[in-house]
Write a protein that holds these residues in place. Structure first.
Motif, PDB file in Angstrom:
ATOM      1  N   THR B   4      -8.824  -7.440  61.201  1.00 36.16           N
ATOM      2  CA  THR B   4      -9.796  -7.548  60.112  1.00 36.16           C
ATOM      3  C   THR B   4     -10.929  -6.532  60.312  1.00 36.16           C
ATOM      4  O   THR B   4     -11.383  -5.880  59.367  1.00 36.16           O
ATOM      5  CB  THR B   4     -10.412  -8.965  60.091  1.00 36.16           C
ATOM      6  N   LYS B   5     -11.368  -6.427  61.546  1.00 41.41           N
ATOM      7  CA  LYS B   5     -12.467  -5.482  61.824  1.00 41.41           C
ATOM      8  C   LYS B   5     -12.025  -4.040  61.602  1.00 41.41           C
ATOM      9  O   LYS B   5     -12.796  -3.210  61.106  1.00 41.41           O
ATOM     10  CB  LYS B   5     -12.963  -5.678  63.248  1.00 41.41           C
ATOM     11  N   LEU B   6     -10.797  -3.739  61.986  1.00 42.81           N
ATOM     12  CA  LEU B   6     -10.307  -2.369  61.796  1.00 42.81           C
ATOM     13  C   LEU B   6     -10.178  -2.040  60.302  1.00 42.81           C
ATOM     14  O   LEU B   6     -10.441  -0.908  59.897  1.00 42.81           O
ATOM     15  CB  LEU B   6      -8.964  -2.169  62.500  1.00 42.81           C
ATOM     16  N   GLN B   7      -9.801  -3.054  59.508  1.00 44.38           N
ATOM     17  CA  GLN B   7      -9.751  -2.817  58.059  1.00 44.38           C
ATOM     18  C   GLN B   7     -11.146  -2.513  57.509  1.00 44.38           C
ATOM     19  O   GLN B   7     -11.315  -1.654  56.651  1.00 44.38           O
ATOM     20  CB  GLN B   7      -9.146  -4.031  57.342  1.00 44.38           C
ATOM     21  N   ILE B  29      -8.987  10.711  53.030  1.00 50.83           N
ATOM     22  CA  ILE B  29      -8.697   9.275  52.935  1.00 50.83           C
ATOM     23  C   ILE B  29      -7.243   9.022  53.327  1.00 50.83           C
ATOM     24  O   ILE B  29      -6.933   8.070  54.054  1.00 50.83           O
ATOM     25  CB  ILE B  29      -9.015   8.751  51.514  1.00 50.83           C
ATOM     26  N   ASP B  30      -6.364   9.907  52.875  1.00 47.93           N
ATOM     27  CA  ASP B  30      -4.959   9.772  53.265  1.00 47.93           C
ATOM     28  C   ASP B  30      -4.821   9.834  54.786  1.00 47.93           C
ATOM     29  O   ASP B  30      -4.096   9.047  55.390  1.00 47.93           O
ATOM     30  CB  ASP B  30      -4.120  10.882  52.631  1.00 47.93           C
ATOM     31  N   LEU B  31      -5.551  10.787  55.395  1.00 48.83           N
ATOM     32  CA  LEU B  31      -5.491  10.922  56.856  1.00 48.83           C
ATOM     33  C   LEU B  31      -5.968   9.639  57.541  1.00 48.83           C
ATOM     34  O   LEU B  31      -5.376   9.162  58.521  1.00 48.83           O
ATOM     35  CB  LEU B  31      -6.351  12.110  57.304  1.00 48.83           C
ATOM     36  N   THR B  32      -7.036   9.054  56.987  1.00 52.47           N
ATOM     37  CA  THR B  32      -7.569   7.809  57.557  1.00 52.47           C
ATOM     38  C   THR B  32      -6.534   6.692  57.512  1.00 52.47           C
ATOM     39  O   THR B  32      -6.394   5.904  58.449  1.00 52.47           O
ATOM     40  CB  THR B  32      -8.815   7.345  56.754  1.00 52.47           C
ATOM     41  N   ASN B  33      -5.799   6.644  56.400  1.00 53.14           N
ATOM     42  CA  ASN B  33      -4.862   5.532  56.194  1.00 53.14           C
ATOM     43  C   ASN B  33      -3.480   5.766  56.782  1.00 53.14           C
ATOM     44  O   ASN B  33      -2.660   4.850  56.815  1.00 53.14           O
ATOM     45  CB  ASN B  33      -4.709   5.269  54.695  1.00 53.14           C
ATOM     46  N   ALA B  34      -3.239   6.993  57.239  1.00 52.27           N
ATOM     47  CA  ALA B  34      -1.858   7.355  57.551  1.00 52.27           C
ATOM     48  C   ALA B  34      -1.437   6.947  58.966  1.00 52.27           C
ATOM     49  O   ALA B  34      -0.935   7.750  59.736  1.00 52.27           O
ATOM     50  CB  ALA B  34      -1.662   8.851  57.358  1.00 52.27           C
ATOM     51  N   GLY B  35      -1.643   5.716  59.271  1.00 55.29           N
ATOM     52  CA  GLY B  35      -1.098   5.245  60.540  1.00 55.29           C
ATOM     53  C   GLY B  35      -1.796   5.784  61.764  1.00 55.29           C
ATOM     54  O   GLY B  35      -1.203   5.840  62.838  1.00 55.29           O
ATOM     55  N   GLY B  36      -3.023   6.229  61.591  1.00 54.21           N
ATOM     56  CA  GLY B  36      -3.807   6.508  62.778  1.00 54.21           C
ATOM     57  C   GLY B  36      -3.919   5.181  63.517  1.00 54.21           C
ATOM     58  O   GLY B  36      -3.996   4.125  62.887  1.00 54.21           O
ATOM     59  N   ARG B  88       0.331  16.372  60.448  1.00 50.51           N
ATOM     60  CA  ARG B  88      -0.425  15.441  61.287  1.00 50.51           C
ATOM     61  C   ARG B  88      -0.170  14.055  60.704  1.00 50.51           C
ATOM     62  O   ARG B  88      -0.399  13.843  59.507  1.00 50.51           O
ATOM     63  CB  ARG B  88      -1.912  15.795  61.232  1.00 50.51           C
ATOM     64  N   ARG B  89       0.316  13.157  61.522  1.00 42.76           N
ATOM     65  CA  ARG B  89       0.663  11.814  61.039  1.00 42.76           C
ATOM     66  C   ARG B  89       1.581  11.876  59.812  1.00 42.76           C
ATOM     67  O   ARG B  89       1.396  11.151  58.839  1.00 42.76           O
ATOM     68  CB  ARG B  89      -0.611  11.021  60.687  1.00 42.76           C
ATOM     69  N   ASN B  90       2.526  12.780  59.860  1.00 45.07           N
ATOM     70  CA  ASN B  90       3.488  12.971  58.762  1.00 45.07           C
ATOM     71  C   ASN B  90       2.860  13.442  57.449  1.00 45.07           C
ATOM     72  O   ASN B  90       3.522  13.439  56.411  1.00 45.07           O
ATOM     73  CB  ASN B  90       4.312  11.708  58.508  1.00 45.07           C
ATOM     74  N   LEU B  91       1.602  13.820  57.471  1.00 45.86           N
ATOM     75  CA  LEU B  91       0.969  14.387  56.271  1.00 45.86           C
ATOM     76  C   LEU B  91       0.741  15.876  56.494  1.00 45.86           C
ATOM     77  O   LEU B  91       0.554  16.310  57.627  1.00 45.86           O
ATOM     78  CB  LEU B  91      -0.396  13.737  56.026  1.00 45.86           C
ATOM     79  N   ILE B  92       0.748  16.620  55.381  1.00 41.44           N
ATOM     80  CA  ILE B  92       0.387  18.031  55.487  1.00 41.44           C
ATOM     81  C   ILE B  92      -1.068  18.109  55.922  1.00 41.44           C
ATOM     82  O   ILE B  92      -1.922  17.405  55.382  1.00 41.44           O
ATOM     83  CB  ILE B  92       0.585  18.739  54.127  1.00 41.44           C
TER      84      ILE B  92
END
Lengths: 317, 317
Positions: B4-7, B29-36, B88-92
């Motif tokens: 919950t805290k990480l969300q 934002i995509d980088l933040t959400n992409a499974g870091g 990076r994290r499967n994102l360009i």
């Protein structure tokens, strides 16, 4: 007297550039010494002069003055990456000498030195947040300018907004901090920020005018650089407003514009009053700055401020 | 509970990424959400759990947790410039999608958001300077690693020194700040930094081992990247120590090494026990971390910390 203080700033900056890599360290020290005008520390100290000397902390003032110059240097190092600039202040840029990779981290390190200095000098003060906000405005100004590159429909409003961030913000901060940490009256503190912002706006506009009027030998950066990079500054925007049809055949080529074509565009900018009208803008900002300076407390420093502002901003007219 | 805290951290980061340029904003934002993995906030919150809940300020903790992740993201964005990373994290990556220029300023902006958050959450605290120092160590670690590229005489000591800066420093800070701002005992605060540093060292060594052992499909970055970039990490350094003559014909080619040759080097690293010996190093750091965790106050959180550390750091063995 200001000269002595600027020398102390220069020494403090050298002292803080403790980077293990001796080559990069040397490049940064060279940049510090290479005829940078130290304008931001100068305005900072001038405003501090208007304050209550007894309450001032000379070490604190020195650190803040250095922080302003280092923030400026950091942005120069990163700007040179973006602009692919070979030269800065007649020195080979860090990006040209060591590569863009090194320049990225070098600029980053300068940002941390900036933060070190402000944390040491004003921890607990609301001015820390002002510094962070100023850095953010500075970067957003650069980022927006970059995003607007080669946009032939870029507007004067947009241009003014971008230079407010990338240049005027730091001048405003320098004057504001000088007044505040120099223990000036509330009124002077309020005036300081506005004066700084107007000076910064005029300064950047004149800088952009020089791109169209100066000989390469007079200026320390290649002329017409902005145009080739797709950064359309005020002289071009004003001339294009008058005769869009004259410019579009060239500008529509975007980055493929040749050096010869860029020279033609530069001539068109002068022919169609772009330089003249941009100067009118700059003069308005300068006049506003001088009017506000008039409201500062009487004395030698006020006279100096007026003289410096006039000298600096009427240099090309 | 940590989830919950990480969300909340994730939401706060999104909220702070107020960049006018919507494309860059979206990329971040995509980088933040992409499974870091949000490892730094996770360790931060775990250590805070060990403290005095009544004295804690949840908003302050949230901001500090976000600041740690944003500092990490800023360094990723700039690292990708240096490494020419496409993914990076499967994102360009931002540098691949928008160019290095945009990536420079985007990383810079993340640094200012980092500073905004720590200024808001700990203005007046001595921890501001600790943050600035950590950022400086992080950058110096990166800068030194870059300066050492293609140096075939790079030493294990040098390698350890560099990863202490570029990775362990931020883990140490995360644990230290969790303990301090979570109002733990002085003893726990002291242990936290050391635990974080050991975890960070082991984490980076395992990360470097993966370059030699993982299939491309398992990992989110291209394998053998470090080798091709001239970054000689621990597995290679250990194997080369054993049989320098086997490696020199390939390494002496510097940046001209071919993909085929890089694969041969990777095989040699495994053959000559490089991976095995690097794992021994990592295990030592992990063991040291676990020994120090044993000295923390008893309870569920301590068990969780032990579990996470074991899971994270024994993943490849």
């Amino acid at each position: 007297m200001i000269q002595t203080k600027l020398q102390a700033v220069c020494l403090l900056i050298e002292e803080r550039l403790q980077i293990e890599n001796t080559e990069i360290r040397k490049a940064l020290i060279d940049l510090t010494n290479a005829g940078g005008k130290f304008l931001r520390p100068t305005f900072f100290f001038l405003f501090a002069e208007l304050g209550d000397k007894e309450k001032q902390n000379p070490e604190q003032l020195l650190k803040i003055a250095a922080s302003l110059e280092i923030l400026h240097m950091a942005s120069l190092v990163h700007d040179d990456i973006i602009d692919d600039s070979p030269l800065r202040r007649n020195l080979i840029t860090i990006q040209a000498q060591y590569g863009k990779d090194v320049a990225v981290y070098t600029g980053d390190l300068l940002f941390t030195i900036f933060f070190d200095l402000i944390i040491e000098s004003m921890n607990g003060s609301a001015y820390l947040a002002k510094n962070s906000a100023a850095m953010s405005h500075l970067l957003l100004g650069e980022l927006n300018q970059m995003a607007d590159r080669f946009h032939t429909d870029n507007t004067v409003e947009n241009y003014l907004h971008n230079i407010d961030g990338k240049t005027a913000e730091l001048f405003a901060l320098a004057c504001l901090e000088g007044a505040y940490f120099g223990h000036c009256s509330e009124e002077t503190v309020g005036l300081a920020e506005k004066i700084g912002r107007n000076i910064g706006m005029a300064f950047q506009i004149y800088d952009d005018i020089l791109d169209y009027t100066a000989d390469k030998k007079d200026l320390k950066k290649p002329i017409l650089e902005d145009l080739a990079q797709g950064v359309y500054t005020l002289p071009l925007l004003m001339a294009k407003k008058r005769h869009p049809e004259a410019f579009m055949p060239y500008l529509s080529k975007g980055a493929d514009i040749t050096v010869e074509e860029a020279k033609i565009v530069a001539d068109l900018v002068v022919t169609y009053q772009g330089v003249k009208e941009a100067k009118a803008y700059a003069k308005n900002f300068t006049k506003e700055a001088l009017t506000l300076i008039d409201r500062l407390p009487k004395g030698e420093t006020k006279k100096l401020l007026k003289k410096l502002t006039t000298y600096l901003l009427l240099r090309t007219s």
